[in-house]
Every structure is written in structure tokens, then in C-alpha cells.
Design a protein around this motif. Structure first.
Motif, PDB file in Angstrom:
ATOM      1  N   VAL A   1      25.533 -18.373  24.723  1.00  0.00           N
ATOM      2  CA  VAL A   1      25.627 -17.938  26.081  1.00  0.00           C
ATOM      3  C   VAL A   1      26.838 -18.992  26.546  1.00  0.00           C
ATOM      4  O   VAL A   1      27.402 -18.808  27.768  1.00  0.00           O
ATOM      5  N   GLY A   2      26.796 -20.137  25.502  1.00  0.00           N
ATOM      6  CA  GLY A   2      27.952 -21.307  26.199  1.00  0.00           C
ATOM      7  C   GLY A   2      29.372 -21.040  25.291  1.00  0.00           C
ATOM      8  O   GLY A   2      30.182 -21.952  25.724  1.00  0.00           O
ATOM      9  N   GLY A   3      29.223 -19.944  24.527  1.00  0.00           N
ATOM     10  CA  GLY A   3      30.701 -19.557  23.822  1.00  0.00           C
ATOM     11  C   GLY A   3      30.661 -20.318  22.511  1.00  0.00           C
ATOM     12  O   GLY A   3      31.944 -20.316  22.050  1.00  0.00           O
ATOM     13  N   VAL A   4      29.537 -21.136  22.056  1.00  0.00           N
ATOM     14  CA  VAL A   4      29.732 -21.936  20.769  1.00  0.00           C
ATOM     15  C   VAL A   4      28.425 -21.225  19.799  1.00  0.00           C
ATOM     16  O   VAL A   4      27.576 -20.916  20.628  1.00  0.00           O
ATOM     17  N   VAL A   5      28.604 -21.364  18.718  1.00  0.00           N
ATOM     18  CA  VAL A   5      27.800 -20.841  17.663  1.00  0.00           C
ATOM     19  C   VAL A   5      26.263 -21.533  17.747  1.00  0.00           C
ATOM     20  O   VAL A   5      25.163 -21.189  17.879  1.00  0.00           O
ATOM     21  N   GLU A   6      26.817 -22.915  17.896  1.00  0.00           N
ATOM     22  CA  GLU A   6      25.392 -23.917  17.466  1.00  0.00           C
ATOM     23  C   GLU A   6      25.635 -25.203  18.400  1.00  0.00           C
ATOM     24  O   GLU A   6      26.750 -25.690  18.069  1.00  0.00           O
TER      25      GLU A   6
END
Length: 318
Positions: free
Chosen positions: A249-254
């Protein structure tokens, strides 16, 4: 726009640090000066090659939401913290946090990074951050030449997750119920943001994480979860955990280190009745991403607030 504060520095300034600010140009959108100084720190590590990178803008009073979001997207880290108001003499600051995609109510690693940046300029001691999630107190001190920061969360709480919430997430993770640790049941835990907590029995299963980004993103948006906090307990008689935090949801995988999830996890352990005396929990995160991080979580049986401790080190601008 510079990051200098208007009040005199305290009597215990720290040695000069070697951070390299990133200057983002914005002549069409900013009033006054046409650049934004972004400091870059890696939090929950003493090694710049580890930890979770965060952007820090110490003077963001002239920035609106659209500009802060654009800066966070350009920086590209999971979050960038913006100091939108400050009273340096009182050591009181207002913070907002943005991922590349959206504003986040609270971010632990960016809070630690901001506290270290401020302590490096104005001296160590207590800081008070006003955040969208509530007031966060942060203590800073010197530890072997590096600043160590301890944030105190808003009151944490946790409740069991419903089967209808857990089963679709397991499918997105490509896990099954048999993969879960029955001694640590699925919960939705809160310490400023909601996080789904899932404990897996096997360290190898956690290390092999390969999830469906789009499916998990949709589920997290539907339920309002900031991360899914995946943990493995090293031994039943110890409070040492490995963790991974998908953050689509933040635009990063992890996320390689998630202070907000660590605080929520402390509240989770307390809700399970596992905290019968003051307890320190060690969370090792980011190891499977090549950015090892160490988060120390202090939980008290009679205090709903959770304390999360870590260091942060400056990073050069790319």
C-alpha cells in the motif's frame, strides 16, 4: 529551503555527521526558496548498508500535501518525514509522514531518523513529536558516538483477526493455515496504525516469502492495514523474532525495518498475556532483503504504550 532551526543549539551538540542532503528543485510549486533539503538516514542500524532508509525534511512549513507526496515519491523510500512546525527551544515538533503513494499516520523508522537528525544538530535529550496518530515522545542519547533514539508509542491494542480476513491473506502469501504458529494467533494490532500480525512456524518459510503484490495490496487497502507483520519466533522460551513486512500500500514490496509494526507487535504480545513483567523483545528484520535491522521493543504489563529503540546513520544522496 534550508533545514536550519531558528533557536540556538543546546549546550551538548554532537560531533559533525557526514550526511549528504539531497536538494530537490521545485521552482513552480514552492513559495520563496526553490529547493527542498532532504536528509537521508538509515534507521535501526549502525551500518549504512543495513536498516530502513528514510527521508527527513526538517523545514517543511511551506509545503502542501501534494508537494510532500511528490517529494516522498521522488525520494523513493518507504517513508519520508516532514517537520511542518517546530518550537526548537521547547524541543517540540509537528511531523507528517508520506510514502511514495500516500500519507501515513505514523512511521516508526522515519521517527527514529528524524529524532537522530534533530539530536545531531541541537543536542541529545527528550523530543516531543505531534503526529497524525497522536503525541510521540522520543528520548535520544549518545551510544559509542552514534545517536540512539527510543520512541514511546500511543497506547497499543490488539484483537484477534477474523478468518475472513486471514484466509485471503494466506492465499496472497501462498501460505496455508498449517504454516502458522498456533502459539501466536493472527491478530490485528495497533500502535498508531493497524497491522495484521501472522506468525509462521518455519524460519525457512519466512525467508522464502514470495507474495502476490496486487492481491495483498487490495486486501490491505480494504482493511486499512499499513503492513502485514510476518514473524517467526526463534524459540518458545525466548522473545527473539525474525520479521518481514510487506508494504504494497506504500508502493514498496517490503520494509526492511518497521518501527510502527514493532510497537504494535509489543501491544500484541501484551494482549496475548505473554508480558507478565517488564520485557525487552528483539526483532531482527530486513535480513532476507540484504538490509539487516535490529529493533528493540520494551513492553510493560501495566502500560499500554510501547517503546521502540534503535539507531540511525546518515546516508549519502544518490
Amino acid at each position: 529551503m534550508t533545514s536550519q532551526t531558528t533557536s540556538p543549539t543546546s549546550s551538548n551538540p554532537l560531533p559533525h555527521t557526514a550526511e549528504s542532503p539531497d536538494i530537490l528543485q521545485s521552482p513552480d510549486t514552492l513559495p520563496g526558496p526553490d529547493s527542498i533539503e532532504v536528509l537521508r538516514y538509515s534507521a535501526f542500524t549502525a551500518d549504512p548498508a543495513g536498516g530502513n532508509p528514510a527521508g527527513v525534511v526538517l523545514d517543511a512549513e511551506g509545503l502542501d500535501e501534494a508537494r510532500m507526496l511528490a517529494v516522498a515519491a521522488e525520494v523513493g523510500y518507504s517513508e519520508t518525514a516532514f517537520v511542518t512546525a517546530h518550537d526548537t527551544a521547547a524541543r517540540r515538533y509537528r511531523l507528517r509522514y508520506f510514502s511514495p503513494r500516500a500519507e501515513v499516520a505514523f512511521c516508526g523508522h522515519a521517527t527514529i531518523a528524524t529524532a537522530v537528525a534533530l539530536a545531531s544538530r541541537n543536542g541529545t535529550g527528550e523530543l516531543l513529536f505531534e503526529t497524525p496518530a497522536g503525541e510521540i515522545r522520543v528520548g535520544t542519547s549518545l551510544d559509542d558516538g552514534l545517536v540512539r533514539a527510543t520512541l514511546t508509542s500511543v497506547p497499543a491494542h490488539s484483537h484477534p483477526a477474523r478468518d475472513t480476513q486471514v484466509e485471503p491473506v494466506l492465499r496472497a502469501l501462498r501460505w496455508s493455515r498449517d504454516d502458522l504458529d498456533t502459539g501466536l494467533p493472527p491478530h490485528v494490532a495497533f500502535a498508531g496504525n493497524d497491522h495484521l500480525v501472522l506468525a509462521v512456524r518455519s524460519r525457512e518459510q519466512l525467508a522464502a516469502l514470495d507474495y502476490d503484490f496486487d492481491a495483498l495490496h487490495a486486501l490491505m487497502r480494504r482493511h486499512g492495514w499499513t503492513t502485514v507483520h510476518l514473524v517467526h519466533r526463534e524459540a518458545a522460551d525466548r522473545f527473539d523474532f525474525h520479521a518481514r513486512d510487506p508494504f504494497p500500500v506504500g508502493g514498496v514490496v517490503e520494509d526492511p525495518a518497521t518501527g510502527a509494526a514493532a510497537a504494535a507487535f509489543g501491544g500484541y504480545l501484551r494482549a496475548l498475556g505473554l508480558v507478565t513483567e517488564p520485557l525487552r523483545v528483539h526483532i531482527r528484520q530486513g535480513e532476507d532483503m540484504g538490509r539487516p535491522s535490529d529493533l528493540y521493543v520494551d513492553v510493560h504489563p501495566d502500560d499500554p504504550r510501547v517503546r521502540v529503540t534503535g539507531q540511525a546513520v546518515p546516508l549519502p544522496a544518490p
